[in-house]
Design a protein around this motif. Structure first.
Motif, short mmCIF file in Angstrom:
data_model
loop_
_atom_site.label_atom_id
_atom_site.label_comp_id
_atom_site.label_asym_id
_atom_site.label_seq_id
_atom_site.Cartn_x
_atom_site.Cartn_y
_atom_site.Cartn_z
N HIS A 270 0.82 -1.22 0.00
CA HIS A 270 0.00 0.00 0.00
C HIS A 270 0.85 1.27 0.00
N PHE A 271 2.09 1.18 0.47
CA PHE A 271 2.97 2.34 0.44
C PHE A 271 3.12 2.89 -0.97
N SER A 272 2.97 2.01 -1.96
CA SER A 272 3.19 2.42 -3.36
C SER A 272 2.14 3.40 -3.85
N MET A 273 0.99 3.49 -3.19
CA MET A 273 -0.07 4.38 -3.64
C MET A 273 0.38 5.83 -3.64
N ASP A 274 1.16 6.22 -2.65
CA ASP A 274 1.65 7.59 -2.56
C ASP A 274 3.17 7.67 -2.65
N GLY A 275 3.84 6.51 -2.61
CA GLY A 275 5.29 6.52 -2.56
C GLY A 275 5.98 6.18 -3.86
N CYS A 276 5.28 5.57 -4.82
CA CYS A 276 5.92 5.12 -6.06
C CYS A 276 5.32 5.82 -7.28
N LYS A 277 6.08 5.84 -8.34
CA LYS A 277 5.59 6.44 -9.57
C LYS A 277 4.39 5.68 -10.13
N THR A 278 4.36 4.36 -9.88
CA THR A 278 3.21 3.54 -10.27
C THR A 278 2.78 2.74 -9.05
N SER A 279 1.52 2.84 -8.66
CA SER A 279 1.04 2.09 -7.50
C SER A 279 0.86 0.62 -7.86
N GLN A 280 0.78 -0.22 -6.83
CA GLN A 280 0.56 -1.64 -7.09
C GLN A 280 -0.80 -1.88 -7.75
N PHE A 281 -1.77 -1.02 -7.50
CA PHE A 281 -3.10 -1.21 -8.08
C PHE A 281 -3.10 -0.87 -9.57
N GLU A 282 -2.44 0.22 -9.94
CA GLU A 282 -2.31 0.52 -11.36
C GLU A 282 -1.49 -0.57 -12.06
N GLN A 283 -0.41 -1.00 -11.41
CA GLN A 283 0.43 -2.02 -12.04
C GLN A 283 -0.33 -3.32 -12.25
N HIS A 284 -1.16 -3.67 -11.29
CA HIS A 284 -1.93 -4.91 -11.41
C HIS A 284 -2.88 -4.84 -12.61
N LEU A 285 -3.56 -3.71 -12.77
CA LEU A 285 -4.47 -3.56 -13.90
C LEU A 285 -3.72 -3.57 -15.22
N ARG A 286 -2.58 -2.91 -15.27
CA ARG A 286 -1.76 -2.96 -16.48
C ARG A 286 -1.40 -4.40 -16.81
N ALA A 287 -0.97 -5.14 -15.79
CA ALA A 287 -0.48 -6.50 -16.01
C ALA A 287 -1.58 -7.43 -16.51
N VAL A 288 -2.75 -7.38 -15.88
CA VAL A 288 -3.79 -8.34 -16.27
C VAL A 288 -4.34 -8.05 -17.66
N LEU A 289 -4.17 -6.82 -18.14
CA LEU A 289 -4.58 -6.48 -19.50
C LEU A 289 -3.42 -6.55 -20.49
N ASP A 290 -2.27 -7.02 -20.01
CA ASP A 290 -1.06 -7.15 -20.84
C ASP A 290 -0.65 -5.81 -21.43
N LEU A 291 -0.75 -4.76 -20.63
CA LEU A 291 -0.27 -3.43 -21.02
C LEU A 291 1.15 -3.23 -20.48
N PRO A 292 1.96 -2.38 -21.09
CA PRO A 292 3.31 -2.13 -20.58
C PRO A 292 3.28 -1.73 -19.10
N LEU A 293 4.20 -2.27 -18.34
CA LEU A 293 4.24 -2.00 -16.90
C LEU A 293 4.85 -0.64 -16.62
N GLY A 294 4.43 -0.04 -15.50
CA GLY A 294 4.88 1.30 -15.14
C GLY A 294 6.15 1.29 -14.32
N ASP A 295 6.73 2.46 -14.16
CA ASP A 295 7.93 2.67 -13.35
C ASP A 295 7.57 2.49 -11.88
N THR A 296 8.30 1.63 -11.18
CA THR A 296 7.98 1.32 -9.78
C THR A 296 8.90 2.02 -8.79
N SER A 297 9.77 2.91 -9.26
CA SER A 297 10.72 3.54 -8.35
C SER A 297 10.01 4.48 -7.38
N LEU A 298 10.65 4.72 -6.24
CA LEU A 298 10.10 5.60 -5.21
C LEU A 298 10.19 7.05 -5.64
N ASN A 299 9.21 7.84 -5.23
CA ASN A 299 9.22 9.27 -5.47
C ASN A 299 10.05 10.02 -4.43
#
Length: 373
Positions: A270-299
């Motif tokens: 859950h820290f990724s929601m405000d701490g990362c360039k891409t949250s785990q929730f956005e990344q999950h939706l990207r992944a299940v639709l086979d869309l390019p994954l987002g940057d996961t680095s910390l802000n």
């Protein structure tokens, strides 16, 4: 507009909705009740054990994913046979549903884990205690979460009730060595069907009464490379699609051991929601639709998550919101719209910055105001 269907109406489905809106997706939720945490997104109310209800919900979706891991895999296999994209698929998900299946697969892959065995009788339990005791961990292979279905025992009599109904657990219990660990870690990752794989910053999790209380990212002085490779090996060998959490023990010598798996967004992320360039929730939706994954680095240098666990059946934290917000304007508040109950996950706080100690103190003090302590 692509449609993602989520089975389960808990807070994870709820927190996928803002990410879906930002990505231009339609999110549909198959909830268990009208007053679920994800009620605002729920388009169907029903029983996930009923195949016809599941199929009616899933048939128009581009992909089906999960808020929890309780849907029987044989029903998910039927959905796949009907041409519905289930992500993660049942062949992967079973390793998160059944801890013995997971242990056997990790052993096959040669990945580090505690000593373990399957038990069918009191004699099996006593033999494991003799080898790995004086205390061991006994788990029900299916159905356990947040400390439920887990016992620390020194005698087989302490699980006599489980042994007496062992058929309800698939005919076996899981025995594990009680690891002398220095701390617990969580490695979140995401993989999409085309094979792209990315990890989030390795996080340290702090437990209270067997429930996650705090998360620190990145985990101070940890073996980031080893955690990443463990997650990659699991995700690729099982063909996991979506976000996966690998819960890890770190021994005093710095060795990492796999504790458990979750194949969905996870409390430790859950820290990724405000701490990362891409949250785990956005990344999950990207992944299940086979869309390019987002940057996961910390802000920021650090991100801290403080869980809000129910204190009783009256305090829903709303009465203390204004005071907490006024005292800590830097805190990001996330409530799950759940009825209060002692120990229940009711929400979380996120903090980001460069001074870890200050973040932890601020988060704990903010939580104390909400708890009315």
């Amino acid at each position: 507009m692509p449609i993602v269907g989520v089975i389960g109406g808990g807070q994870l489905a709820r927190m996928m909705q803002p990410a879906a809106i930002n990505l231009g997706l339609e999110l549909r939720v198959f909830a268990e009740s009208e007053n679920s945490s994800a009620a605002l997104s729920a388009t169907s109310i029903g029983d996930y054990n009923d195949y016809e209800q599941l199929r009616a919900f899933a048939v128009d979706c581009d992909a089906i994913t999960f808020d929890h891991e309780h849907v029987p895999t044989h029903l998910l296999s039927e959905l796949e046979q009907d041409g519905i994209a289930v992500r993660p698929g049942p062949k992967a998900l079973i390793h998160a549903q059944n801890k013995l299946v997971m242990r056997r697969k990790l052993a096959e892959l040669g990945l580090p884990q505690p000593a373990w065995a399957a038990a069918k009788s009191a004699e099996d339990v006593e033999a494991f205690i003799a080898q790995h005791g004086p205390k061991i961990i006994v788990k029900t292979p299916i159905g356990g979460y947040d400390g439920k279905g887990v016992r620390v025992v020194s005698d087989a009599a302490q699980v006599a009730d489980w042994l007496g109904k062992i058929d309800s657990f698939g005919g076996e219990l899981l025995l594990e060595q009680k690891v002398d660990f220095s701390r617990e870690l969580a490695q979140l990752s995401a993989r999409r069907p085309s094979g792209e794989f990315k990890t989030f910053p390795l996080a340290q999790t702090i437990q209270e009464n067997s429930v996650c209380s705090e998360v620190i990212a990145p985990a101070p002085q940890a073996d980031f490379a080893a955690a990443k490779e463990i997650a990659r090996a699991i995700a690729e060998s099982l063909e996991v699609v979506g976000v996966m959490a690998v819960e890890l023990f770190e021994t005093p010598e710095g060795k990492l051991l796999v504790n458990e798996l979750a194949m969905r967004p996870h409390n430790s992320g859950h820290f990724s929601m405000d701490g990362c360039k891409t949250s785990q929730f956005e990344q999950h939706l990207r992944a299940v639709l086979d869309l390019p994954l987002g940057d996961t680095s910390l802000n920021f240098d650090f991100a801290v998550m403080i869980n809000l666990l129910g204190v009783d059946e009256k305090n829903d934290f709303l009465a203390h919101y204004p005071s907490a917000m006024a005292s800590f304007p830097q805190v990001k508040f996330h409530l799950y719209q759940k009825a209060p109950r002692g120990g229940r996950k009711m929400g979380h706080l996120n903090l980001t910055g460069s001074n870890l100690d200050e973040l932890l103190v601020a988060g704990r003090n903010c939580r104390a105001i909400l708890y009315n302590q």
